[in-house]
Design an enzyme around this catalytic site. Structure first.
Site, PDB file in Angstrom:
ATOM      1  N   ASP A  14       0.858  -1.180   0.000  1.00 19.37           N
ATOM      2  CA  ASP A  14       0.000   0.000   0.000  1.00 19.37           C
ATOM      3  C   ASP A  14       0.901   1.239   0.000  1.00 19.37           C
ATOM      4  O   ASP A  14       2.045   1.174   0.466  1.00 19.37           O
ATOM      5  CB  ASP A  14      -0.873  -0.058   1.259  1.00 19.37           C
ATOM      6  CG  ASP A  14      -1.720   1.181   1.438  1.00 19.37           C
ATOM      7  OD1 ASP A  14      -2.337   1.622   0.461  1.00 19.37           O
ATOM      8  OD2 ASP A  14      -1.744   1.704   2.572  1.00 19.37           O
ATOM      9  N   ASP A  16      -0.057   5.138   0.628  1.00 15.50           N
ATOM     10  CA  ASP A  16      -0.242   6.190   1.626  1.00 15.50           C
ATOM     11  C   ASP A  16      -0.254   5.579   3.030  1.00 15.50           C
ATOM     12  O   ASP A  16      -1.006   4.649   3.300  1.00 15.50           O
ATOM     13  CB  ASP A  16      -1.552   6.943   1.347  1.00 15.50           C
ATOM     14  CG  ASP A  16      -1.505   8.373   1.859  1.00 15.50           C
ATOM     15  OD1 ASP A  16      -0.477   8.773   2.444  1.00 15.50           O
ATOM     16  OD2 ASP A  16      -2.497   9.085   1.665  1.00 15.50           O
ATOM     17  N   ASN A  48      -6.072   2.169  -3.326  1.00 11.84           N
ATOM     18  CA  ASN A  48      -7.473   2.399  -3.664  1.00 11.84           C
ATOM     19  C   ASN A  48      -7.702   3.751  -4.314  1.00 11.84           C
ATOM     20  O   ASN A  48      -8.788   4.012  -4.820  1.00 11.84           O
ATOM     21  CB  ASN A  48      -8.350   2.307  -2.406  1.00 11.84           C
ATOM     22  CG  ASN A  48      -8.902   0.902  -2.198  1.00 11.84           C
ATOM     23  OD1 ASN A  48      -8.556  -0.021  -2.922  1.00 11.84           O
ATOM     24  ND2 ASN A  48      -9.767   0.763  -1.204  1.00 11.84           N
ATOM     25  N   LYS A 190      -9.706  -2.604  -2.524  1.00 11.37           N
ATOM     26  CA  LYS A 190      -9.605  -3.183  -1.190  1.00 11.37           C
ATOM     27  C   LYS A 190     -10.811  -2.751  -0.351  1.00 11.37           C
ATOM     28  O   LYS A 190     -11.227  -1.621  -0.484  1.00 11.37           O
ATOM     29  CB  LYS A 190      -8.319  -2.688  -0.503  1.00 11.37           C
ATOM     30  CG  LYS A 190      -7.052  -3.065  -1.239  1.00 11.37           C
ATOM     31  CD  LYS A 190      -5.815  -2.475  -0.584  1.00 11.37           C
ATOM     32  CE  LYS A 190      -5.631  -1.017  -0.891  1.00 11.37           C
ATOM     33  NZ  LYS A 190      -4.346  -0.446  -0.412  1.00 11.37           N
ATOM     34  N   ASP A 214      -1.573  -0.069   5.997  1.00 10.30           N
ATOM     35  CA  ASP A 214      -1.779   0.658   7.251  1.00 10.30           C
ATOM     36  C   ASP A 214      -3.240   0.682   7.685  1.00 10.30           C
ATOM     37  O   ASP A 214      -3.546   1.271   8.714  1.00 10.30           O
ATOM     38  CB  ASP A 214      -1.238   2.097   7.152  1.00 10.30           C
ATOM     39  CG  ASP A 214      -2.090   2.978   6.280  1.00 10.30           C
ATOM     40  OD1 ASP A 214      -2.562   2.494   5.231  1.00 10.30           O
ATOM     41  OD2 ASP A 214      -2.307   4.151   6.640  1.00 10.30           O
TER      42      ASP A 214
HETATM   43 MG   LIG Z   1      -2.815   3.333   3.259  1.00 13.17          MG
END
Ligand SMILES: [Mg+2]
Length: 265
Positions: A14, A16, A48, A190, A214
């Site tokens: 992922d 961010d 995403n 996701k 995260d």
């Molecule tokens: Mg993230």
């Protein structure tokens, strides 16, 4: 040396909250990617956020000192485009509620994108959040879906972090179209399985794969649904207390991405 990175062959990563926060890289992110490369690990960035294209993300990472090829990025927008392609429907007229980035991902797989009120005759509507969402787009998407167009959402994220707070994401826009039509979309991003299936198809078969993310309700839940090992970083929107409270338990919890390369205790 017993490092977490040695336990896997492929990583879904992922962006961010893992690789960067806004425009700042997380601690030792660039060095960690060097270590992954040196160990021969494959990676695919998975996000995403459908607003940017893969090229846009590659440029952003390069600016942070992390060289990456555009082919290494799977946004929910690109995943939606690959889903339309996988279903053999790129020849059908498509209306896109979303950014120019999302439109160009659809066009990159040969999709024929309708503009303006022509969109009412679309056979597929693809929806991704963007800053210029309008009543006009909502109306065109609603009429197309009422007339039988397939409804595909890049994701359902409620919001995303910005310096002044949480901005509305794709979810509220999808919800508006859902309420207007009474139709539930196919969701690609996701925590749904589709984006993971599409991602895993981009790796050679048979390797051990982990997702690093995260968010418990997106990265970790989605990874679990797809049968992957899950690694939560605490550098983004999840705290250790939230992990203790929550029903979703990752396989590993690490302080930040660079901990992939430090010996396990
Ligand atoms: Mg993230």
């Amino acid at each position: 040396m017993n490092r977490l990175l040695d336990r896997f062959d492929h990583f879904l990563i992922d962006l961010d909250g893992v690789v960067y926060l806004g425009d700042q890289p997380t601690p030792c992110a660039a060095e960690t990617f060097t270590a992954l490369n040196d160990a021969g690990k494959r990676r695919l960035f998975i996000t995403n956020d459908p607003r940017r294209t893969a090229d846009g993300y590659a440029t952003k990472l390069a600016r942070l000192g992390i060289p990456a090829d555009p082919a290494e990025f799977l946004t929910s927008g690109r995943a939606a485009a690959l889903y339309v392609q996988r279903e053999g429907k790129t020849g059908r007229p498509i209306f896109v509620v979303g950014s120019d980035g999302l439109r160009s991902e659809i066009e990159a797989v040969g999709g024929s994108v309708l503009r303006g009120s022509d969109g009412m005759t679309a056979e597929i509507v693809v929806v991704g959040g963007h800053e210029h969402f309008s009543y006009q787009e909502l109306k065109i998407a609603t009429l197309a879906i009422q007339r039988g167009a397939a409804f595909i959402a890049t994701n359902r994220d409620a919001n995303f972090p910005m310096p002044d707070g949480l901005w509305p994401g794709t979810g509220p826009i999808v919800a508006a179209i859902e309420v207007a039509t009474g139709i539930t979309p196919v969701v690609v991003g996701k925590p749904e399985k589709l984006i993971f299936e599409i991602a895993l198809d981009l790796f050679p078969p048979g390797g051990r794969c982990a997702i690093v993310g995260d968010r418990l309700d997106s990265d970790i839940l989605g990874g679990q649904r797809a049968g992957l090992a899950t690694i939560l970083v605490l550098s983004g929107c999840t705290t250790a207390a939230m992990v203790e409270r929550g029903p979703i338990q990752p396989d590993y919890v690490i302080e930040n991405f660079s901990r992939l390369t430090t010996p396990l205790s």
